[in-house]
Motif scaffolding. Structure first.
Motif, PDB file in Angstrom:
ATOM      1  N   CYS A  33      38.165  36.400  36.792  1.00 50.84           N
ATOM      2  CA  CYS A  33      37.883  37.816  36.690  1.00 50.84           C
ATOM      3  C   CYS A  33      38.408  38.551  37.667  1.00 50.84           C
ATOM      4  CB  CYS A  33      36.442  38.354  36.358  1.00 50.84           C
ATOM      5  SG  CYS A  33      35.800  37.343  34.887  1.00 50.84           S
ATOM      6  N   GLU A  35      38.291  41.788  39.746  1.00 46.20           N
ATOM      7  CA  GLU A  35      37.381  42.934  40.235  1.00 46.20           C
ATOM      8  C   GLU A  35      38.206  43.581  41.499  1.00 46.20           C
ATOM      9  OE1 GLU A  35      34.771  43.368  38.720  1.00 46.20           O
ATOM     10  OE2 GLU A  35      34.810  41.747  37.374  1.00 46.20           O
ATOM     11  N   GLN A 136      35.082  35.361  40.088  1.00 47.13           N
ATOM     12  CA  GLN A 136      35.507  36.547  40.278  1.00 47.13           C
ATOM     13  C   GLN A 136      36.427  36.943  41.501  1.00 47.13           C
ATOM     14  OE1 GLN A 136      32.225  39.331  40.056  1.00 47.13           O
ATOM     15  NE2 GLN A 136      31.494  38.669  38.082  1.00 47.13           N
TER      16      GLN A 136
END
Length: 176
Positions: A33, A35, A136
């Motif tokens: 992910c 971010e 992340q």
């Protein structure tokens, strides 16, 4: 008034759909992910049946997640290299594998330059033998950092911070 004869098949279909949804096996995969505020490109390395393998590139727009390995994670350790395509900087480490600028799947980690590839430092991901893992990529005070799930955390809400300045072991063995 609702006709009970017509409502019966509708309830039966809804119940069957609910049972099928519960019977569907859980998805297992390695997800990244992004971010950060910029587009990130990601390369993955791991020990496959034929030996060491690196592949890339997956692009993750800001605030989006990408699956970079689909299926149960067969190994405990995977290796990742990610680069901020706009702002520069990277998430890297001391485990060297071969990459190239275009989309690639490369077998072997030896003699990258002699074989016409780049020699790139990947960082190690310890999945703790789980079959599913979400990581992340974040920025902390302008420096890249990595967040992954902790043993007691829900995989959808990871909160385990890995220190990006911690040295990685360049040991290329994959223990399960």
């Amino acid at each position: 008034m609702v006709n009970p004869i017509r409502l019966g098949p509708t309830l039966l279909l809804a119940s069957l759909a609910g049972l099928l949804a519960m019977a569907t096996p859980a998805r297992a995969e390695l997800r990244i992910c992004n971010e950060t505020a910029n587009l990130v490109s990601v390369a993955l390395g791991y020990r496959a049946e034929r030996g060491w393998m690196s592949e890339g590139w997956w692009q993750a727009p800001p605030g989006d997640c990408r699956t970079i390995y689909q299926g149960d994670l067969a190994r405990r350790f995977y290796y990742l290299y990610a680069v901020d395509d706009i702002g520069g900087g990277s998430w890297d480490g001391q485990v060297f594998m071969c990459t190239r600028d275009e989309t690639f799947t490369i077998f072997g980690v030896e003699d990258c330059l002699a074989r016409g590839y780049e020699r790139t430092g990947f960082f190690e991901i310890d999945t703790q033998n789980r079959t599913d893992w979400t990581l992340q990529l974040t920025e902390s005070a302008g420096a890249p950092s990595i967040v992954g799930p902790d043993l007691g955390e829900d995989l959808e809400d990871p909160a385990f911070l890995v220190d990006p300045d911690e040295p990685l072991t360049p040991d290329n063995t994959d223990t399960q």
